[in-house]
Design a protein around this motif. Structure first.
Motif, short mmCIF file in Angstrom:
data_model
loop_
_atom_site.label_atom_id
_atom_site.label_comp_id
_atom_site.label_asym_id
_atom_site.label_seq_id
_atom_site.Cartn_x
_atom_site.Cartn_y
_atom_site.Cartn_z
N SER A 185 0.97 -1.30 -0.12
CA SER A 185 0.61 -0.45 0.39
C SER A 185 1.03 0.98 0.02
CB SER A 185 -0.77 -0.52 1.27
OG SER A 185 -0.51 -0.04 2.47
N PRO A 231 -5.67 -5.01 -1.65
CA PRO A 231 -6.01 -3.59 -0.39
C PRO A 231 -6.54 -4.05 0.63
CG PRO A 231 -6.94 -3.31 -2.60
CD PRO A 231 -5.89 -5.30 -2.29
N CYS A 235 -9.54 0.14 2.63
CA CYS A 235 -9.95 1.23 1.80
C CYS A 235 -10.85 0.85 1.12
CB CYS A 235 -8.80 -0.29 0.53
SG CYS A 235 -9.99 -1.84 0.71
N THR A 262 -2.12 -3.53 3.75
CA THR A 262 -2.20 -4.36 2.64
C THR A 262 -2.36 -5.86 3.74
OG1 THR A 262 -0.71 -3.45 1.72
CG2 THR A 262 -0.30 -5.73 1.03
#
Length: 420
Positions: free
Chosen positions: A178, A204, A207, A354
């Motif tokens: 990320s 992700p 997010c 992440t």
């Protein structure tokens, strides 16, 4: 090769110990190793360390959370059992004590989150780097790790070209993927795969999501916050805030459910959560308020006066409908359970964290790669995720301590360099 000693007990040279990655995990691993008597070299591919850490601190660096242990551990979902020993080794209390040992006072906010008193990351980082320097940690910035030689040496690219380093132990703390412009771009996945170490795809987490808003909604309300709402999906409900974007929705309430939403989109092509625009009111009370005479007021004004809905919330109620229900009970139901359709996940370049990475099945209880003895992994490189609220940094620090302690244990009993 003979065993190396951190204390210089007369056996040839002290061990060569490397930490790769200059984010919070790498800095913590380097500090821990140095405090145990080693002299680690810290490699960072960017010109300076902890860039994402500093970015996170702009919003009031959330270090950890003060909630009870069981609730805290549950935030890590499927990774709870794998992370629990590390979180016990370096707990929220330990993290707070560590901060205050750097001269950075902390406090617990009304939500239970723990912050530096200054709300900033930069004072903490300055004190931390000063400590690392005093402990003898050598920092080499602008050095990108690209893999291993056939003999097992570490390969780095830097301003002066390619260099190899033969290490006795390595802690990898290269992050997820990320905000790649800040350093963690996930490029480590390829050399790990070439060395036989698999990684779950980096995706992700925490997010935003994509939605098909109408042009009218976007034109009038892009960037507008939805305050004091509750988002529900698959039996989980989170209160917080969200914000409409040109292509979707993001914000704290969305981030907290991001793993469930993302997995549903991957599985089904879309996720359909419901949004409660007035979670503090029951449906019955809301219907009663909506029954008040409207008179000559517009519907938006009526919704604002009786239900306390901001214009952006009123506009979202109408999205996808030719008209709103006229009966107060039906309108109250829509306000309390507004269906959304999310059709995609926003990219890693803007995600807070992440998911994915090295599976816990690839490391032992010392956080050492079973396929590459002498190599340890910490932080977001491992396959875990957690919501915002201090859980991300806490596990990042805790796994770094665990990996550093594992490396020290390895060095105490190993008779070889990092194996090929």
């Amino acid at each position: 090769m003979t065993n190396r000693s951190a204390s210089g007990d007369g056996l040839s040279k002290p061990p060569v110990v490397c930490v790769i990655g200059g984010g919070p995990a790498g800095l913590m691993a380097a500090e821990r190793l140095a405090s145990l008597g080693f002299r680690p070299t810290l490699f960072e591919r960017m010109p300076s360390v902890a860039r994402k850490f500093l970015l996170a601190g702009r919003g009031g660096l959330n270090l950890t959370h003060s909630e009870p242990t069981e609730a805290f551990l549950d935030r890590y979902g499927a990774a709870r059992a794998a992370l629990e020993p590390a979180l016990a080794r370096f707990s929220a209390a330990d993290l707070i004590a560590w901060c205050e040992g750097l001269g950075v006072e902390t406090f617990v906010g009304s939500s239970g989150r723990v912050f530096p008193r200054s709300f900033k990351a930069s004072p903490l980082l300055r004190a931390w780097l000063h400590r690392l320097d005093s402990l003898g940690v050598e920092l080499q910035a602008g050095r990108r790790w690209t893999g291993w030689t056939p003999e097992g040496a570490l390969v780095f690219e830097g301003p002066d070209g390619v260099e190899t380093v033969h290490a006795d132990a390595v802690v990898f703390a290269l992050g997820g993927a990320s905000w790649p412009r800040l350093g963690g771009d996930g490029s480590w996945v390829a050399p790990f795969a070439q060395a036989g170490v698999p990684a779950a795809p980096l995706r992700p987490s925490n997010c935003g999501f994509l939605a098909r808003w109408s042009p009218v909604l976007v034109e009038r309300f892009e960037g507008q916050p939805l305050k004091r709402i509750a988002l529900s999906f698959e039996g989980a409900t989170v209160r917080g805030e969200a914000m409409l974007t040109v292509d979707g929705i993001e914000g704290g309430a969305v981030y907290a459910l991001s793993a469930r939403l993302r997995d549903a989109i991957d599985r089904d092509g879309a996720a359909r959560p419901t949004l409660d625009l007035r979670p503090d009111l029951t449906e019955e009370e809301l219907a009663r308020r909506l029954s008040a005479p409207r008179g000559g007021r517009s519907l938006s004004t009526h919704l604002r006066k009786t239900a306390g809905l901001a214009p952006v919330a009123a506009a979202l109620l109408r999205e996808g409908l030719p008209s709103l229900p006229s009966e107060p009970p039906a309108l109250a139901r829509r306000i309390k359970a507004l269906p959304l359709e999310l059709v995609g996940t926003k990219g890693l370049e803007r995600a807070i964290s992440t998911a994915g990475g090295v599976p816990f099945g690839e490391i032992d209880d010392r956080f050492m790669l079973t396929r590459r003895p002498g190599c340890f992994v910490a932080g977001e490189m491992l396959d875990w995720e957690a919501p915002t609220g201090g859980y991300l940094l806490q596990a990042t620090f805790a796994t770094a301590v665990a990996a550093a302690d594992g490396a020290a244990d390895w060095l105490a009993g190993s008779s070889t360099r990092v194996e090929t």
